[in-house]
Design a protein around this motif. Structure first.
Motif, PDB file in Angstrom:
ATOM      1  N   THR A   1       0.821  -1.220   0.000  1.00 29.99           N
ATOM      2  CA  THR A   1       0.000   0.000   0.000  1.00 29.99           C
ATOM      3  C   THR A   1       0.853   1.266   0.000  1.00 29.99           C
ATOM      4  O   THR A   1       0.492   2.269  -0.628  1.00 29.99           O
ATOM      5  CB  THR A   1      -0.925   0.017   1.235  1.00 29.99           C
ATOM      6  OG1 THR A   1      -0.116  -0.082   2.423  1.00 29.99           O
ATOM      7  CG2 THR A   1      -1.904  -1.137   1.202  1.00 29.99           C
TER       8      THR A   1
ATOM      9  N   TYR B   1      -5.952  -5.293  -2.846  1.00 35.81           N
ATOM     10  CA  TYR B   1      -4.939  -5.669  -1.854  1.00 35.81           C
ATOM     11  C   TYR B   1      -5.194  -7.081  -1.314  1.00 35.81           C
ATOM     12  O   TYR B   1      -4.262  -7.788  -0.925  1.00 35.81           O
ATOM     13  CB  TYR B   1      -4.934  -4.675  -0.687  1.00 35.81           C
ATOM     14  CG  TYR B   1      -4.388  -3.306  -1.045  1.00 35.81           C
ATOM     15  CD1 TYR B   1      -3.219  -3.177  -1.797  1.00 35.81           C
ATOM     16  CD2 TYR B   1      -5.029  -2.146  -0.608  1.00 35.81           C
ATOM     17  CE1 TYR B   1      -2.719  -1.922  -2.121  1.00 35.81           C
ATOM     18  CE2 TYR B   1      -4.533  -0.886  -0.916  1.00 35.81           C
ATOM     19  CZ  TYR B   1      -3.375  -0.787  -1.695  1.00 35.81           C
ATOM     20  OH  TYR B   1      -2.887   0.458  -2.012  1.00 35.81           O
ATOM     21  N   ARG B   2      -6.473  -7.495  -1.276  1.00 36.27           N
ATOM     22  CA  ARG B   2      -6.810  -8.829  -0.749  1.00 36.27           C
ATOM     23  C   ARG B   2      -6.665  -9.928  -1.814  1.00 36.27           C
ATOM     24  O   ARG B   2      -6.724 -11.110  -1.480  1.00 36.27           O
ATOM     25  CB  ARG B   2      -8.237  -8.826  -0.200  1.00 36.27           C
ATOM     26  CG  ARG B   2      -8.402  -8.041   1.091  1.00 36.27           C
ATOM     27  CD  ARG B   2      -9.756  -8.329   1.732  1.00 36.27           C
ATOM     28  NE  ARG B   2     -10.841  -7.775   0.943  1.00 36.27           N
ATOM     29  CZ  ARG B   2     -11.372  -6.560   1.130  1.00 36.27           C
ATOM     30  NH1 ARG B   2     -10.889  -5.780   2.099  1.00 36.27           N
ATOM     31  NH2 ARG B   2     -12.354  -6.106   0.377  1.00 36.27           N
TER      32      ARG B   2
ATOM     33  N   ASP C   1      -9.041  -1.699  -1.953  1.00 33.47           N
ATOM     34  CA  ASP C   1      -9.088  -2.651  -0.829  1.00 33.47           C
ATOM     35  C   ASP C   1      -9.249  -4.082  -1.335  1.00 33.47           C
ATOM     36  O   ASP C   1      -8.620  -5.017  -0.804  1.00 33.47           O
ATOM     37  CB  ASP C   1     -10.249  -2.291   0.112  1.00 33.47           C
ATOM     38  CG  ASP C   1      -9.963  -1.025   0.913  1.00 33.47           C
ATOM     39  OD1 ASP C   1      -8.770  -0.627   0.966  1.00 33.47           O
ATOM     40  OD2 ASP C   1     -10.911  -0.442   1.471  1.00 33.47           O
TER      41      ASP C   1
END
Length: 596
Positions: A33, A152-153, A149
Motif C-alpha cells: 500500500t 490488496y486482498r 481494498d
C-alpha cells in the motif's frame, strides 16, 4: 536508480521514488500500500505514468517514469513456455484502469507474471491482466475493475502459479492470433471491402460494427454508445484488434485504445501493411517505406500502439520495426534519402522509356481497381501473343486485393505484326492513401506516358460502377485522365452484374467497350484486334533487297521492325517488313516497289 523520462523531474520527487526500493511487498499481494500511495501521488503531480517492476519475492527491481500516456516497459529475460517471474504495476494518469493495447502487448511479448494498471483518480481502481492457455494458444484474461481494498486482498501469487502450470503443460504454444472487429461510418459496401483488405493481410474478422453517421467524432471516431458496442463485440468475438474504415488522427487512435484496451489501426495503416508485405522489387520497397514514413511523421504525437516497440503484427512492418523514439528529424532525413534513391530509379525508367520511344514501340498500360483481373489479363495476353518464343516471368495471379505491386512490362505482337508493350500496374482502391499515390508516382508515370490504357473492370460485382469511377478519379489525379482508352469488362464467366449497363452508359460514347474473361480466354483475340484498330499505325511496309555483304542491316531490320517475310535470292536477302516512318530514309536505296 530511477529510469525513463526523468528530464525536468525535481530531485525531491526522485528521492520519493527511490524510497520505493526499500519497501518490500508481501508475496501474495500485487503491491504494498505504501508503494501505491507514492505512485498515485507522483502520477497526479507529474501527470505521468509511474511503473514498478516486482519479482515474486516482493522485491522492487525497477522504477520507471513515463509520459502522460505511456511508460517505457522494462526488458526482461524471455523463458520458453514459462512466465518471466516478474510483474509490472503501473499507473494510468487518465484515471482509466482498463488495460491498454500496449499493456496487453507487453504482457504477451514479455510473458510477464502479470500486468496491473491503477487508474489515478479520486477513487482509484485496479485491473489485473494474466496470461492463460486456451486451445493451445496464449490468451489474456483480465479482471473487472476492483477497488483498492479488494485488490490488496487479491492473491496474485495463486493466480500466477496456476497459470504457469498451464503454460508448462502446453506444448507448441502459440500466441493468440490477431482477430479484428471492423468499424465504419461510410457504407456497408465499404466494410465488405475492408473485410477483403483484412483477408489480404491475413487477419480473421471477428465482427463488424457499422454506424450511419455523417461526420466522425473528433475524439473517438464513433459515438460514445458505439464505443461500448465495439467493446462488447471484441469480447463476444474474442477479437484483439479494431480496424477502422477511415483515416484516423493520432489522438483518435489513442483515445480508442484507452477505451477498448486493444490495438486500433485505420484503413490507411492496413493498406500500407499490405503493400509492405507485397513489395518485392527494390523500387516497390522504397516506395512503400516512403509512404509509411510520411504517414507516420504527422502522427508521432498521440499515436497509439501502432508505433509501440512492444507491439507486434499489423502496423509494425517495415519502418515500424525501428525504435519508437525515432524523431521527426530522423524521419525527415530518411524520407530525403528515399526520395533521392527513387529519383535514380525514375532516371533509369526514363532512359528505358526513351529507348522505347526511339524504337517507336507503342505503350499499353492495364489499369483498374485492385483485384479486377489485370495480372491475369497481362499473363493471358503474353501467352497468346508474346513476341518471344518463351513467356518469361508470369505475374502472380490471386483472388486477393493488391496481390501484385511491382510494375512489369512485356512485349506482344498484334495481328499486323506490330509490337506493343503491355504494362501491368498497381491496382487502385477507394480512399487510396494520398501518401501512397505520391510515393508510387514514379511507377504510375508509366500510365501517364502510355499511348493507350486498357481499363479492366470486374463486371461480376454489383460495385463495378463505383469502382470504375474511383479508377477514373485516380487517373485524373495523376494526369492520365485524357487519351485513348479501351474498357474491358472482365470476369464475364462469373456472370454479369446489372450495373454493367450503367458502365455502358458511362463509357459507351467515349471509348470502345469489350466483354472478356481473362481467366477463360473469352474474347481475348477480339481484344487484340481492338488494340490493333485503336492504336495509330506509325509503321510503313517496305520491300527491301539487302546485299549479302550488308547483313548487319538485315539484323537491324529484325531488331527495329516487324518482318513479314524473308527470302534468299541470288543478289541478296529479300525482306518485306514494317518499319517506323522516321527510319524509311535509311533504306531508300534498297527498296523494291513503293510504300504500302
Amino acid at each position: 536508480m530511477i529510469t525513463g523520462n526523468i528530464e525536468g523531474v525535481r530531485n525531491r520527487i526522485l528521492e520519493e521514488l527511490e524510497a520505493i526500493f526499500e519497501i518490500k511487498t508481501a508475496k501474495y499481494a500485487f503491491l504494498d500500500t505504501a508503494i501505491v500511495d507514492i505512485m498515485l501521488k507522483i502520477t497526479k503531480e507529474l501527470d505521468r505514468e509511474i511503473s514498478v517492476l516486482v519479482d515474486r519475492k516482493g522485491k522492487v527491481l525497477e522504477v520507471t517514469v513515463g509520459d502522460s500516456s505511456a511508460v517505457s516497459m522494462p526488458l526482461v529475460e524471455l523463458r520458453d513456455n514459462k512466465l518471466s517471474r516478474v510483474r509490472v504495476v503501473h499507473t494510468h494518469p487518465n484515471g482509466n484502469p482498463k488495460l491498454s493495447a500496449l499493456d496487453i502487448s507487453a504482457l504477451i511479448k514479455m510473458k510477464l507474471d502479470s500486468i496491473i494498471a491503477i487508474g489515478a483518480s479520486d477513487h482509484p481502481q485496479v485491473v489485473m491482466g494474466f496470461l492463460t492457455v486456451e486451445n493451445q494458444k496464449i490468451h489474456v484474461e483480465a479482471t473487472t475493475p476492483m477497488e483498492l481494498d479488494d485488490a490488496y486482498r487479491f492473491n496474485v501469487l495463486d493466480r500466477i502459479t496456476y497459470n504457469e502450470g498451464l503454460l508448462q503443460e502446453a506444448e507448441d504454444l502459440e500466441e493468440d492470433e490477431e482477430r479484428a472487429v471492423l468499424v465504419g461510418l461510410d457504407s456497408e459496401d465499404s466494410l465488405v471491402e475492408l473485410r477483403e483488405l483484412a483477408k489480404a493481410a491475413d487477419v480473421p474478422v471477428g465482427d463488424v460494427v457499422f454506424q450511419k453517421r455523417a461526420t466522425q467524432d473528433n475524439a473517438t471516431y464513433v459515438g460514445k454508445g458505439k464505443v461500448q458496442e465495439i467493446g462488447e463485440a471484441l469480447q463476444l468475438s474474442r477479437s484483439n484488434m479494431v480496424i477502422v474504415d477511415d483515416e484516423l488522427s493520432g489522438s483518435q487512435i489513442r483515445n480508442l485504445e484507452d477505451e477498448l484496451g486493444v490495438k486500433v489501426i485505420d484503413r490507411t495503416t492496413l493498406i500500407l501493411e499490405i503493400f509492405a508485405r507485397r513489395a518485392r522489387s527494390r523500387e516497390a520497397k522504397l516506395q512503400v517505406e516512403l509512404a509509411q514514413l510520411k504517414y507516420r511523421m504527422s502522427r508521432l504525437i498521440g499515436l497509439g500502439t501502432v508505433m509501440s516497440r512492444t507491439g507486434g503484427g499489423i502496423g509494425t512492418r517495415g519502418p515500424g520495426e525501428q525504435k519508437l523514439e525515432i524523431d521527426r528529424r530522423k524521419i525527415r532525413d530518411r524520407v530525403n534519402d528515399l526520395k533521392n534513391e527513387l529519383k535514380k530509379v525514375v532516371a533509369i525508367r526514363s532512359v528505358q522509356r526513351e529507348s522505347r520511344d526511339q524504337n517507336g514501340i507503342p505503350r499499353v498500360s492495364l489499369v483498374g481497381y485492385t483485384n479486377s483481373g489485370k495480372s491475369t489479363l497481362r499473363n493471358a495476353l503474353a501467352e497468346m501473343a508474346s513476341k518471344d518464343a518463351i513467356v518469361k516471368n508470369k505475374v502472380l495471379e490471386k483472388d486477393m486485393l493488391f496481390a501484385t505491386l511491382d510494375t512489369t512490362t512485356r512485349a506482344i505482337a498484334l495481328r499486323d505484326s506490330r509490337v506493343v508493350t503491355v504494362t501491368d500496374t498497381v491496382g487502385f482502391i477507394r480512399k487510396l492513401p494520398h501518401d501512397l499515390v505520391e510515393a508510387f508516382k514514379s511507377t504510375l508515370e508509366e500510365v501517364v506516358y502510355s499511348d493507350l490504357l486498357i481499363h479492366v473492370i470486374d463486371g461480376s460485382v454489383d460495385d463495378c460502377y463505383s469502382q470504375a469511377v474511383t479508377v477514373d478519379q485516380v487517373l485524373e489525379e495523376i494526369g492520365a485522365g485524357e487519351g485513348m482508352r479501351i474498357i474491358a469488362i472482365n470476369k464475364v464467366d462469373k456472370g454479369k452484374s446489372y450495373m454493367t449497363e450503367e458502365l455502358t452508359k458511362l463509357y459507351g460514347d467515349k471509348y470502345p467497350i469489350i466483354e472478356i474473361s481473362a481467366k477463360m480466354g473469352t474474347n481475348l483475340k477480339a481484344l487484340i484486334e481492338l488494340l490493333s484498330d485503336t492504336l495509330p499505325d506509325d509503321l510503313v511496309t517496305l520491300e527491301l533487297l539487302i546485299p549479302y555483304d550488308m547483313q548487319k542491316l538485315a539484323a537491324q531490320i529484325h531488331d527495329k521492325g516487324n518482318v513479314i517475310s524473308e527470302e534468299y535470292g541470288e543478289e541478296g536477302t529479300l525482306i518485306q517488313a514494317k518499319l517506323p516512318k522516321k527510319e524509311v530514309h535509311l533504306y531508300e536505296k534498297f527498296r523494291r516497289g513503293g510504300e504500302k
